[in-house]
Design a protein around this motif. Structure first.
Motif, PDB file in Angstrom:
ATOM      1  N   PRO A  86      64.645 -83.322  54.983  1.00  0.00           N
ATOM      2  CA  PRO A  86      64.605 -84.762  54.753  1.00  0.00           C
ATOM      3  C   PRO A  86      64.670 -85.056  53.267  1.00  0.00           C
ATOM      4  N   PRO A  87      64.837 -86.326  52.863  1.00  0.00           N
ATOM      5  CA  PRO A  87      64.838 -86.690  51.446  1.00  0.00           C
ATOM      6  C   PRO A  87      63.553 -86.271  50.767  1.00  0.00           C
ATOM      7  N   ILE A  88      63.645 -85.909  49.472  1.00  0.00           N
ATOM      8  CA  ILE A  88      62.498 -85.357  48.758  1.00  0.00           C
ATOM      9  C   ILE A  88      61.375 -86.364  48.633  1.00  0.00           C
ATOM     10  N   GLU A  89      61.690 -87.638  48.369  1.00  0.00           N
ATOM     11  CA  GLU A  89      60.622 -88.598  48.097  1.00  0.00           C
ATOM     12  C   GLU A  89      59.766 -88.875  49.333  1.00  0.00           C
ATOM     13  N   ASN A  90      60.319 -88.693  50.525  1.00  0.00           N
ATOM     14  CA  ASN A  90      59.546 -88.982  51.732  1.00  0.00           C
ATOM     15  C   ASN A  90      59.364 -87.740  52.615  1.00  0.00           C
ATOM     16  N   SER A  91      59.578 -86.593  52.023  1.00  0.00           N
ATOM     17  CA  SER A  91      59.607 -85.380  52.839  1.00  0.00           C
ATOM     18  C   SER A  91      58.268 -85.091  53.512  1.00  0.00           C
ATOM     19  N   THR A  92      57.160 -85.143  52.770  1.00  0.00           N
ATOM     20  CA  THR A  92      55.855 -84.780  53.329  1.00  0.00           C
ATOM     21  C   THR A  92      55.453 -85.726  54.442  1.00  0.00           C
ATOM     22  N   PHE A  93      55.547 -87.013  54.188  1.00  0.00           N
ATOM     23  CA  PHE A  93      55.106 -88.010  55.164  1.00  0.00           C
ATOM     24  C   PHE A  93      55.959 -87.958  56.438  1.00  0.00           C
ATOM     25  N   GLU A  94      57.292 -87.936  56.313  1.00  0.00           N
ATOM     26  CA  GLU A  94      58.168 -87.971  57.464  1.00  0.00           C
ATOM     27  C   GLU A  94      58.067 -86.702  58.290  1.00  0.00           C
ATOM     28  N   THR A  95      57.905 -85.543  57.638  1.00  0.00           N
ATOM     29  CA  THR A  95      57.797 -84.289  58.367  1.00  0.00           C
ATOM     30  C   THR A  95      56.536 -84.268  59.208  1.00  0.00           C
ATOM     31  N   LYS A  96      55.416 -84.644  58.615  1.00  0.00           N
ATOM     32  CA  LYS A  96      54.158 -84.633  59.368  1.00  0.00           C
ATOM     33  C   LYS A  96      54.214 -85.621  60.527  1.00  0.00           C
ATOM     34  N   THR A  97      54.768 -86.794  60.258  1.00  0.00           N
ATOM     35  CA  THR A  97      54.837 -87.805  61.311  1.00  0.00           C
ATOM     36  C   THR A  97      55.725 -87.333  62.456  1.00  0.00           C
ATOM     37  N   SER A  98      56.847 -86.740  62.117  1.00  0.00           N
ATOM     38  CA  SER A  98      57.771 -86.289  63.145  1.00  0.00           C
ATOM     39  C   SER A  98      57.160 -85.170  63.988  1.00  0.00           C
ATOM     40  N   ILE A  99      56.509 -84.222  63.345  1.00  0.00           N
ATOM     41  CA  ILE A  99      55.878 -83.120  64.077  1.00  0.00           C
ATOM     42  C   ILE A  99      54.789 -83.654  64.988  1.00  0.00           C
ATOM     43  N   THR A 100      54.002 -84.607  64.487  1.00  0.00           N
ATOM     44  CA  THR A 100      52.926 -85.174  65.301  1.00  0.00           C
ATOM     45  C   THR A 100      53.487 -85.916  66.512  1.00  0.00           C
ATOM     46  N   GLU A 101      54.545 -86.679  66.263  1.00  0.00           N
ATOM     47  CA  GLU A 101      55.143 -87.415  67.365  1.00  0.00           C
ATOM     48  C   GLU A 101      55.716 -86.467  68.414  1.00  0.00           C
ATOM     49  N   ARG A 102      56.372 -85.416  67.938  1.00  0.00           N
ATOM     50  CA  ARG A 102      56.946 -84.455  68.881  1.00  0.00           C
ATOM     51  C   ARG A 102      55.844 -83.742  69.678  1.00  0.00           C
ATOM     52  N   ARG A 103      54.746 -83.442  68.998  1.00  0.00           N
ATOM     53  CA  ARG A 103      53.627 -82.797  69.690  1.00  0.00           C
ATOM     54  C   ARG A 103      53.048 -83.711  70.761  1.00  0.00           C
ATOM     55  N   GLU A 104      52.849 -84.989  70.415  1.00  0.00           N
ATOM     56  CA  GLU A 104      52.316 -85.943  71.387  1.00  0.00           C
ATOM     57  C   GLU A 104      53.285 -86.144  72.547  1.00  0.00           C
ATOM     58  N   THR A 105      54.568 -86.172  72.222  1.00  0.00           N
ATOM     59  CA  THR A 105      55.569 -86.310  73.287  1.00  0.00           C
ATOM     60  C   THR A 105      55.545 -85.121  74.232  1.00  0.00           C
ATOM     61  N   CYS A 106      55.389 -83.939  73.651  1.00  0.00           N
ATOM     62  CA  CYS A 106      55.338 -82.723  74.465  1.00  0.00           C
ATOM     63  C   CYS A 106      54.117 -82.737  75.381  1.00  0.00           C
ATOM     64  N   ILE A 107      52.966 -83.139  74.830  1.00  0.00           N
ATOM     65  CA  ILE A 107      51.735 -83.203  75.637  1.00  0.00           C
ATOM     66  C   ILE A 107      51.892 -84.220  76.748  1.00  0.00           C
ATOM     67  N   SER A 108      52.456 -85.376  76.419  1.00  0.00           N
ATOM     68  CA  SER A 108      52.639 -86.410  77.429  1.00  0.00           C
ATOM     69  C   SER A 108      53.583 -85.956  78.538  1.00  0.00           C
ATOM     70  N   SER A 109      54.654 -85.266  78.166  1.00  0.00           N
ATOM     71  CA  SER A 109      55.609 -84.798  79.170  1.00  0.00           C
ATOM     72  C   SER A 109      54.984 -83.742  80.079  1.00  0.00           C
ATOM     73  N   ARG A 110      54.151 -82.879  79.493  1.00  0.00           N
ATOM     74  CA  ARG A 110      53.504 -81.853  80.308  1.00  0.00           C
ATOM     75  C   ARG A 110      52.486 -82.472  81.259  1.00  0.00           C
ATOM     76  N   ARG A 111      51.783 -83.506  80.804  1.00  0.00           N
ATOM     77  CA  ARG A 111      50.849 -84.196  81.685  1.00  0.00           C
ATOM     78  C   ARG A 111      51.596 -84.845  82.854  1.00  0.00           C
ATOM     79  N   LYS A 112      52.715 -85.486  82.562  1.00  0.00           N
ATOM     80  CA  LYS A 112      53.504 -86.101  83.617  1.00  0.00           C
ATOM     81  C   LYS A 112      54.060 -85.041  84.564  1.00  0.00           C
ATOM     82  N   TYR A 113      54.425 -83.896  83.999  1.00  0.00           N
ATOM     83  CA  TYR A 113      54.965 -82.807  84.807  1.00  0.00           C
ATOM     84  C   TYR A 113      53.923 -82.317  85.816  1.00  0.00           C
TER      85      TYR A 113
END
Length: 264
Positions: A86-113
């Motif tokens: 990602p762009p350098i100026e927003n790299s830390t914030f966007e990476t953490k947010t994206s990983i967290t969102e993906r983790r929550e999405t994965c947990i939600s999908s497994r619960r639905k499964y």
């Protein structure tokens, strides 16, 4: 195949009794042995439904076993291995947010499964109850008919005491036919019940993993409680269960009868 077997046994019995293979007695065979044919058809139809139900439980268990070997956060792991930056100026914030969102999405999908699997299990339990309520009385009639057929044929063979080998052979063939129907019915019911009983054990193995999220663990605990409460079983109007223990009881009673009666 069933019709051919029954007709062969009927005509063999007629030949022994009358020494006649004529088709002029076909109406007598039809009306006298209609109950035998209907009971046999009812047993085989019941067995077919039970085996179909067992296959559905087997598929559900295979899905659970696949889930047990799949990493919980495989989506986030793939994302962390990507080469895109990602762009350098927003790299830390966007990476953490994206990983967290993906983790929550994965947990939600497994619960639905897992919840979907719970719904499937509940529907299969309803199907088992429907089979029991539909075939309860026919199973009561069929199992009693099988028991009476086996004991009667054994008594007939014992009374002859080998004086006429053809009559003894007829009695033995009818006993084998009746016992085969009972064996098929008992084995199919046991296979379905055993497959259903595997589900809580697989859930327990999943719960032992270290990478299970707390939210997913709650869903697994609900699943385990549901699976324990919704075990299946097949019975004849609730009087006795159709399983291997019933088959062993019938075989034991028949053998005891054959051993004890000649000594009286």
């Amino acid at each position: 195949m069933l019709i051919v077997t029954i007709l062969a046994l009927f005509y063999f019995g007629m030949y022994i009794d009358r020494l006649d293979f004529s088709f002029g007695n076909i109406d007598e065979i039809f009306f006298e042995k209609l109950a035998v044919f209907l009971n046999s058809i009812a047993i085989l139809h019941f067995v077919n439904l039970v085996l179909l139900l067992r296959n559905k439980y087997k598929y559900l268990n295979s899905e659970l076993e696949t889930s047990a070997h799949t990493p919980c956060y495989v989506t986030s792991m793939k994302y962390s291995d990507t080469n895109s930056m990602p762009p350098i100026e927003n790299s830390t914030f966007e990476t953490k947010t994206s990983i967290t969102e993906r983790r929550e999405t994965c947990i939600s999908s497994r619960r639905k499964y897992f919840r979907n699997l719970r719904i499937i299990y509940s529907q299969l339990h309803d199907v088992a109850l429907l089979i029991n309520s539909t075939y309860g009385f026919p199973l009561l009639c069929a199992t009693n008919w099988v028991l009476i057929s086996i004991v009667s044929a054994a008594n007939y063979a014992v009374d002859l005491k080998g004086t006429d080998h053809l009559y003894v052979l007829e009695a033995v063939l009818w006993s084998i036919f009746s016992l085969t129907l009972m064996t098929i019915m008992a084995v199919s019911c046991s296979l379905a019940v055993n497959e259903c009983s595997r589900s809580p054990l697989i859930v327990q193995k999943i719960m032992l993993r270290d990478d299970i999220d707390s939210e997913v663990m709650k869903e697994l605990e609900k699943m385990f409680t549901q699976f324990q409460a919704m075990k299946i079983g097949f019975s004849a109007c609730g009087l006795y269960r159709i399983d291997l223990s019933l088959l062993c009881g019938i075989i034991g009673a028949t053998l005891s009868y054959i051993v004890i009666v000649p000594q009286l």
